[in-house]
Design a protein around this motif. Structure first.
Motif, PDB file in Angstrom:
ATOM      1  N   LEU A  75       0.839  -1.200   0.000  1.00 18.19           N
ATOM      2  CA  LEU A  75       0.000   0.000   0.000  1.00 18.19           C
ATOM      3  C   LEU A  75       0.872   1.248   0.000  1.00 18.19           C
ATOM      4  N   HIS A  76       0.252   2.383  -0.248  1.00 16.59           N
ATOM      5  CA  HIS A  76       0.970   3.650  -0.219  1.00 16.59           C
ATOM      6  C   HIS A  76       0.691   4.376   1.091  1.00 16.59           C
ATOM      7  N   ALA A  77       1.709   5.012   1.631  1.00 13.69           N
ATOM      8  CA  ALA A  77       1.528   5.829   2.830  1.00 13.69           C
ATOM      9  C   ALA A  77       2.666   6.825   2.905  1.00 13.69           C
ATOM     10  N   ALA A  78       2.409   7.947   3.580  1.00 17.58           N
ATOM     11  CA  ALA A  78       3.420   8.999   3.675  1.00 17.58           C
ATOM     12  C   ALA A  78       4.572   8.576   4.584  1.00 17.58           C
ATOM     13  N   ASP A  79       4.257   7.834   5.652  1.00 17.12           N
ATOM     14  CA  ASP A  79       5.313   7.377   6.557  1.00 17.12           C
ATOM     15  C   ASP A  79       4.921   6.043   7.194  1.00 17.12           C
ATOM     16  N   ALA A  80       5.827   5.511   8.005  1.00 17.76           N
ATOM     17  CA  ALA A  80       5.620   4.166   8.550  1.00 17.76           C
ATOM     18  C   ALA A  80       4.371   4.080   9.424  1.00 17.76           C
ATOM     19  N   GLU A  81       4.162   5.123  10.200  1.00 21.07           N
ATOM     20  CA  GLU A  81       3.015   5.132  11.100  1.00 21.07           C
ATOM     21  C   GLU A  81       1.704   5.027  10.301  1.00 21.07           C
ATOM     22  N   MET A  82       1.638   5.837   9.240  1.00 23.72           N
ATOM     23  CA  MET A  82       0.445   5.804   8.408  1.00 23.72           C
ATOM     24  C   MET A  82       0.337   4.480   7.664  1.00 23.72           C
ATOM     25  N   ALA A  83       1.474   3.901   7.307  1.00 22.18           N
ATOM     26  CA  ALA A  83       1.450   2.610   6.607  1.00 22.18           C
ATOM     27  C   ALA A  83       0.827   1.541   7.508  1.00 22.18           C
ATOM     28  N   ILE A  84       1.183   1.588   8.795  1.00 24.45           N
ATOM     29  CA  ILE A  84       0.615   0.601   9.731  1.00 24.45           C
ATOM     30  C   ILE A  84      -0.882   0.829   9.908  1.00 24.45           C
TER      31      ILE A  84
END
Lengths: 315, 122
Positions: free
Chosen positions: B54-63
């Motif tokens: 998936l796409h996310a701006a940073d690791a926290e958002m990726a989780i």
């Protein structure tokens, strides 16, 4: 190795039911066909959220609201699984979204029909998801690995969608006269567009079918459509409703239901963008995307700030 | 009405003859949020297994996104995310060199050894 030899090795793998993975060699046309099919499938899931999203705020009870919300969230999830699978073929997500919004990429025409009453939520779950499931069950065995894996995940979740749709109609079919009429009306409106979801008749194709040879598809449009008609013609009896087709009749010699002719002119018209809601759907998508732009930018800026801060601390 | 009929499958509408807009704006992929690979432990005692990306701006958002995308039905109790660019993979064209040597070493499997039935617990 020559392209001819590579193509032979590739076809051998397909024939032996070995899945193709992203980094494997594949003919350019195989990549393109998969990319088009998977991205269109993803777009269909995302645009498919709109006709149902329309009813979340108006669902008749908290229970129905929660169910519909979960279902629409699933469709969003399914779109994301599929976008990820399409990206493994070397195409960017943002470009796919851009192509959807510009009208370059297509999505399933069924979502260009309006959802007018609550009973439509039932008919969509039962008929539209039912038709999609037949296609998707077949695609669980498609030759491209990431697509097949996404399909397995989707199929696991999809059967709740169809069951909840049928249950909505079942409740209405046992209700007041007005509810029964609403139930029948929704079936009448969604039946033919659902049959169109399987695409043109096999006999209208002059091309030899490369998708079958590559095992992207494993059943023909007519085969899947017949399977669908046979299934629904029986299920509709449980509802005590009818399908709007005077030619629908069990054919003892074929052991299948015969059914009437689909309006192909309508079909191509909707594909070409002249359906009842084509314009509205794309506008809703673009608006959601544009209105969310500041959120995406803010998240990027926040991530960059955090990364910079970490660097300072480390230094 | 004259229509061009082509094979068209659900989820596969040909670009030609379907009223598609001919060209679209080109997007700059470097402006995209990075891509992350998601690994999920379905229950305590099992390995994390690749679930998708998936796409996310940073690791926290990726989780957080992975929670929404891949664990809507309690499929996981722990999530790992790794930015896709940090994954190194063996090449398919080297698979012969890498994996064939194990092919003729059947003596590495317990079934290779034929023992009398009298031998228990082995």
């Amino acid at each position: 190795m020559s392209v001819h030899e590579l193509e032979k090795l590739f076809q051998d793998k397909i024939d032996q039911e070995i899945k193709i993975e992203p980094r494997d060699w594949m003919p350019e046309a195989y990549r393109k066909t998969n990319l088009r099919q998977i991205s269109q499938h993803a777009h269909s899931e995302i645009v498919g959220m709109l006709p149902e999203g329309n009813w979340i705020g108006r669902a008749p009870s908290l229970k129905r609201k929660a169910i519909l919300l979960a279902k629409v969230q699933d469709e969003g999830g399914h779109g994301l699984y599929l976008y990820s699978a399409a990206e493994t073929l070397g195409f960017s997500r943002d470009q796919m979204i851009e192509d959807l919004h510009s009208g370059k990429a297509k999505y399933s025409s069924i979502f260009n029909y309006p959802s007018l009453t609550w009973a439509d939520m039932g008919a969509i779950g039962w008929l539209v998801d039912g038709a999609a499931i037949l296609n998707q069950v077949m695609l669980c065995r498609t030759s491209y690995g990431p697509y097949a894996r996404a399909m397995v995940r989707i199929c696991k979740e999809e059967s709740f969608h169809q069951r909840q749709g049928f249950e909505i109609l079942l409740v209405l079919s046992r209700g007041t006269e007005a509810q029964k009429a609403m139930c029948q009306d929704a079936i009448n409106r969604w039946w033919w567009p659902s049959l169109m979801m399987f695409g043109p008749k096999d006999s209208e194709s002059t091309n030899s079918d490369q998708s079958m040879k590559w095992k992207i598809k494993r059943k023909s449009n007519d085969e899947l459509r017949q399977q669908f008609v046979d299934m629904i013609a029986e299920q509709v009896k449980v509802l005590g409703m009818t399908l709007p087709d005077p030619d629908l009749v069990w054919n003892e010699s074929r052991k299948h239901y015969d059914f009437g002719e689909i309006n192909w002119e309508e079909f191509w018209n909707v594909v070409k963008g002249n359906g009842p809601c084509n314009k509205q759907r794309l506008e809703a998508r673009r608006k959601a995307h544009d209105n969310g732009a500041w959120v995406r930018e803010a998240a990027s800026a926040y991530a960059a700030k955090k990364a910079a801060r970490r660097k300072t601390v480390a230094a | 009405m004259q229509i061009q009929v082509k094979k068209f499958y659900y989820g596969d509408i040909p670009d030609s003859g379907s009223g598609s807009a001919p060209s679209a704006k080109q997007v700059n992929p470097s402006e995209e949020w990075p891509l992350w690979e998601v690994f999920i432990r379905s229950k305590q005692g099992l390995d994390h297994k690749h679930a998708g990306s998936l796409h996310a701006a940073d690791a926290e958002m990726a989780i957080e996104n992975a929670r929404d995308v891949y664990t809507r039905r309690q499929e996981g109790i722990s999530i790992w995310v790794v930015e896709s660019k940090y994954i190194h993979a063996s090449k398919p064209e080297e698979s012969g060199m890498l994996y064939d040597p194990a092919e003729d070493k059947i003596y590495r499997h317990p079934t290779f050894y034929d023992l009398p039935d009298a031998v228990k617990h082995m």
